[in-house]
Structures are given as structure tokens and as C-alpha cells.
Design a protein around this motif. Structure first.
Motif, short mmCIF file in Angstrom:
data_model
loop_
_atom_site.label_atom_id
_atom_site.label_comp_id
_atom_site.label_asym_id
_atom_site.label_seq_id
_atom_site.Cartn_x
_atom_site.Cartn_y
_atom_site.Cartn_z
N ASN A 1 0.82 -1.21 0.00
CA ASN A 1 0.00 0.00 0.00
C ASN A 1 0.85 1.26 0.00
N TYR A 2 1.97 1.23 0.72
CA TYR A 2 2.86 2.38 0.71
C TYR A 2 3.45 2.61 -0.69
N GLN A 3 3.76 1.52 -1.36
CA GLN A 3 4.37 1.63 -2.68
C GLN A 3 3.37 2.06 -3.75
N GLN A 4 2.14 1.57 -3.64
CA GLN A 4 1.19 1.78 -4.74
C GLN A 4 0.10 2.81 -4.44
N MET A 5 -0.30 2.92 -3.18
CA MET A 5 -1.52 3.67 -2.88
C MET A 5 -1.31 4.97 -2.12
N MET A 6 -0.16 5.22 -1.56
CA MET A 6 -0.02 6.30 -0.59
C MET A 6 -0.16 7.70 -1.18
N GLY A 7 -0.21 7.83 -2.50
CA GLY A 7 -0.44 9.14 -3.08
C GLY A 7 -1.76 9.73 -2.62
N PHE A 8 -2.74 8.85 -2.39
CA PHE A 8 -4.06 9.32 -1.96
C PHE A 8 -4.45 8.77 -0.59
N PHE A 9 -3.68 7.85 -0.08
CA PHE A 9 -4.08 7.08 1.10
C PHE A 9 -4.42 7.98 2.29
N ASN A 10 -5.67 7.86 2.78
CA ASN A 10 -6.13 8.60 3.96
C ASN A 10 -6.03 10.12 3.81
N VAL A 11 -6.09 10.63 2.59
CA VAL A 11 -5.98 12.06 2.37
C VAL A 11 -7.37 12.69 2.24
N PHE A 12 -8.21 12.11 1.44
CA PHE A 12 -9.58 12.59 1.32
C PHE A 12 -10.43 11.46 0.74
N GLY A 13 -11.74 11.68 0.67
CA GLY A 13 -12.62 10.69 0.08
C GLY A 13 -13.34 9.82 1.09
N ASN A 14 -14.03 8.80 0.56
CA ASN A 14 -14.76 7.85 1.39
C ASN A 14 -13.80 6.81 1.93
N ARG A 15 -13.74 6.67 3.25
CA ARG A 15 -12.76 5.77 3.85
C ARG A 15 -13.42 4.63 4.62
N SER A 16 -14.73 4.45 4.40
CA SER A 16 -15.41 3.45 5.23
C SER A 16 -16.29 2.56 4.37
N ASN A 17 -17.45 2.21 4.89
CA ASN A 17 -18.35 1.29 4.21
C ASN A 17 -19.08 1.99 3.07
N ALA A 18 -20.00 1.25 2.42
CA ALA A 18 -20.71 1.80 1.27
C ALA A 18 -21.46 3.06 1.66
N VAL A 19 -21.44 4.05 0.78
CA VAL A 19 -22.12 5.31 1.04
C VAL A 19 -23.62 5.06 1.17
N GLY A 20 -24.19 5.43 2.31
CA GLY A 20 -25.62 5.23 2.55
C GLY A 20 -25.99 3.83 2.96
N GLU A 21 -25.00 2.92 2.99
CA GLU A 21 -25.26 1.53 3.37
C GLU A 21 -24.17 1.06 4.34
#
Length: 437
Positions: A303-323
């Protein structure tokens, strides 16, 4: 050859002797019964219906057998709190070179747990005492609250007794991790697998329950924010604002939130040769293929190698929106084309092991009414930022002085007066007014 001689002559007891022995045994049995029965009664009463005990229906054995008394005892957090404190001091006695409450101010700070025990419900970044928190349903800043004195008193005692590291305010993250890896700490405010990635190491750790105290009788823990804002900036000179906002909106969707943290499914064209993606096993669990084939040594490294550009910066970080009942794993199953199954946990995976433990010990106490997102207009934001630049360092510095003994706790009222002189009430009211608006 020597043979041990055996005396075959025995003294014959008289009738008086036998009578004495019989009476002696009866008296001893009677004494044993009258001393043991009260203890026995405590046991059978604890296993009986309380109303039967009160009405005198319990004599020789439990009536309407129940374990409710024991269940209620172990539900009482003060029992575990006392037990926890006992363990900490026993840990220190057994290992004088250890610090039972691990972590430090420069990483993995343990102080948020103690603030939480006093009723301050805040994020993990609130451990320094200067961020907003909720206490009894009202926005407060711990460092300016009267109860903060009790917190400082407790911290000073732990500091003096060597339960926390004397280098709490100067120790670097690498030193903190080293102490965890060397088993020189008993409680840590961090995911264990980050410091001890070996299965046999991190599997020894268990999440604790939220603490209570004389100033807070309700165990509670702050639920994580499902949405994160503020991690990106759009310049006022942008030409395609609508296009940019549509792109940002994607990350607040189920797919966008998942892609930001997990990337695409292995059977999706979105991998584009940049990642091998995730797959869903037959049991419904997920696996990263580039971790399974040892391209990366762990999920964390991947995750550090591939995802950290956006990781925990903004956006939906949990379960399905509204569900909320639809978990991230369910979304992964859906995108992969696998049947939707209940969430399963691979206990040999550090992150999943940690999350399962939190699910058992922390989730039942989660509270989600917290002002994660507060908006200020431009002018107010400037004022708040200016006040924070003075107030936050003051609270942080004076807190360290109180804990280490540089400043006497008897000066706490003076400290509050000094804080007030910095326009603390004005600063706090900006947050209170914004939240109530």
C-alpha cells in the motif's frame, strides 16, 4: 544383610479413648461446617436468582441457576481499570527496564487514551490536549478544561513511577518501535504489526476496552470519520472547475474510495499493468496478488508503494455510502464478481488481526457524533489560524512542564488564567458556534 525390624505390638484403645476420638471428630466436623458454610453460601448465592436469595429460598444448592452476577461484574469497566493498573505496576516490577505504557509525543502518543478515560471524546490527534473534543456533549479543548488538572496529575504520577518513558517528549518513532519489538512495553497506542510484523509477535497483542474514571463513568470511543475532506486544493485560477470537482467526487463513491485504498480488482482492466490488483478467495476473504507472489513483503509495504499518493488524504474511507452494513470487503467482492459474503478475518494478517480485535473490544462503544468537518469563512479561518498558532504551542509546552515536574500542578489555576489571556475563550467559541450553526 540387615533387615528392618517391625514392632508388632500395638496399644489397645479403651472405650474412653474411642469415645473421646468420636466426640473430637464430631466437634471438628461441626467447626468446619460453621466456618465453611458461609463461604459455600456466597458461591451458591452468586449462582442463584437474586430474588430467591433475598426471599430466603437458597440453602444448600443454587436455585434457578444463573451466571448474571459474574457477567455484570466483568462488564464493569472499573474492575478492568483496576486490573489494568495492577498489571502495569506488576509489569514494571518484573521488568524494571520496561515502560508499561508505551509510545511518545513524537509518534504513537498514548495520552489520548487517558484523556478518553476522563470523558474527552476526540480523535487520536487530540492526545496533546489542544485539539477540539467532546465532553458531556459539548465542544471543549481539553487543555483549557478544569478536568485537565486531573489528567495532568495522573500523568505526573505515571511519569514519576516510570510507567511512561522519561523521554516521552523527545523519543523518536524508531526508538518507540524498537521498544515494542524488544517487549519493553505493555500497552501501545498503535497497530502492533507496524512495529512487530511477525505473526507470532503481533498475535500476542489484543485491543483494550475504552477506560472509565471517577470523572467519566461511560466507556466510549470515537468512531472513525467516514469521509475525509481538506486533503486537496483546487486553485482559484482553475479553468475546468466542474471537471475537477467531478473527478474529486469519484473518490467519495464506493468504487473511488476502494480504489484509493485498495486499488482495482485483478480481473479489471483498470490494473493497466501497474498493479496485479486484489482477488477474492473461495472463503470470501481478499488477497493482494502482488503480496501473495512476494512482489511485496506485506500488505502495508504494497500500500505504501502503490496507494499512498491518496491514502487517507480525502474521500470515502469506510463502508458503502448510505449503506453502513455493506463493508469494504463486500464492495471488493462485488467489484471482483464474487458472491457477497460475511466479512472474514485472516488472523495471520497483521491489519486484519488488529481490526478484528478492535471490532470485539472498541466497536461496541463507538460514538459518531463528533464535529469532524467544520467550515469557517475566509476571514474567520484566518483569525482561528492566528489564535491557534499561539494557543496550541502554549498548551503543548505547559503540559510537558506539568508532567515532567518543571511546573508545579498547584499552578494550574494560574495556567488557566494565562490561557484565557491568549483569547482562549474566543478561539473555543469559534468552534462551538460553527458546530451549532
Amino acid at each position: 544383610m540387615s533387615i528392618q525390624k517391625t514392632d508388632t505390638h500395638r496399644i489397645k484403645k479403651t472405650r474412653a479413648d474411642r469415645t473421646f476420638d468420636f466426640c473430637n471428630v464430631l466437634i471438628m466436623l461441626f467447626l468446619i461446617i460453621i466456618m465453611a458454610y458461609p463461604l459455600y453460601f456466597i458461591v451458591i448465592a452468586s449462582l442463584s436468582d437474586p430474588y430467591k436469595v433475598i426471599n430466603g429460598k437458597v440453602y444448600l444448592w443454587p436455585v434457578d441457576f444463573t451466571l448474571d452476577s459474574y457477567i455484570n461484574v466483568f462488564r464493569e469497566n472499573s474492575i478492568w481499570k483496576g486490573y489494568c493498573n495492577t498489571i502495569k505496576y506488576a509489569f514494571k516490577e518484573k521488568r524494571p527496564d520496561s515502560y508499561p505504557l508505551g509510545g511518545g509525543a513524537n509518534g504513537d502518543d498514548p495520552r489520548s487514551y487517558l484523556l478518553n478515560a476522563l470523558g474527552f471524546l476526540g480523535t487520536y490527534t487530540g492526545d496533546k490536549g489542544y485539539n477540539i473534543a467532546l465532553r458531556e456533549g459539548e465542544i471543549v479543548i481539553p487543555g483549557g478544561d478544569p478536568v485537565y488538572k486531573e489528567y495532568l496529575t495522573i500523568m505526573k504520577q505515571l511519569y514519576d513511577d516510570g510507567i511512561i518513558n522519561p523521554s516521552l517528549f523527545s523519543m523518536e518513532k524508531t526508538a518507540i518501535d524498537a521498544m515494542i519489538a524488544e517487549d519493553k512495553t505493555g500497552a501501545i497506542p498503535i497497530y502492533p504489526y507496524l512495529a512487530t510484523p511477525e505473526v507470532e509477535k503481533f498475535s500476542q497483542w489484543e485491543s483494550g476496552n475504552p477506560l472509565t474514571s471517577e470523572w467519566n463513568s461511560t466507556p466510549q470511543w470515537l468512531a472513525a470519520s467516514r469521509l475525509i475532506v481538506g486533503g486537496c486544493v483546487v486553485t482559484a485560477d482553475a479553468q475546468e472547475v466542474e471537471t475537477i470537482m467531478r473527478w474529486l467526487d469519484f473518490f467519495y463513491s464506493d468504487m473511488g474510495g476502494l480504489y484509493m485504498r485498495n486499488g482495482p480488482a485483478s480481473n479489471s482492466e483498470d490494473c493497466m499493468g501497474l498493479t496485479k490488483g486484489f482477488a477474492i478467495r473461495e472463503d470470501g476473504s481478499s488477497v493482494y496478488l502482488d503480496v501473495e507472489d512476494k512482489t511485496y513483503e506485506s500488505n502495508l509495504v504494497r500500500n505504501y508503494q502503490q496507494m499512498m499518493g491518496f491514502f487517507n488524504v480525502f474521500g470515502n474511507r469506510s463502508n458503502a455510502v448510505g449503506e453502513p452494513e455493506t463493508t469494504q470487503l463486500n464492495i471488493m467482492q462485488k467489484l471482483y464478481g464474487a458472491p457477497i459474503a460475511e466479512t472474514t478475518y485472516d488472523m495471520s494478517n497483521g491489519d486484519q488481526n488488529y481490526r478484528y480485535s478492535c471490532l470485539q473490544h472498541m466497536t461496541p462503544y463507538e460514538v459518531d457524533k463528533f464535529p469532524y468537518i467544520i467550515y469557517f469563512d475566509e476571514e474567520t479561518n484566518t483569525i482561528v489560524s492566528d489564535l491557534a498558532s499561539v494557543i496550541q504551542p502554549f498548551i503543548e509546552t505547559e503540559t510537558a512542564k506539568f508532567i515532567t515536574g518543571i511546573r508545579d500542578i498547584n499552578e494550574f489555576d494560574t495556567y488557566l488564567s494565562e490561557l484565557k489571556a491568549l483569547d482562549f475563550e474566543t478561539y473555543l467559541n469559534y468552534y462551538r458556534n460553527a458546530w451549532s450553526a
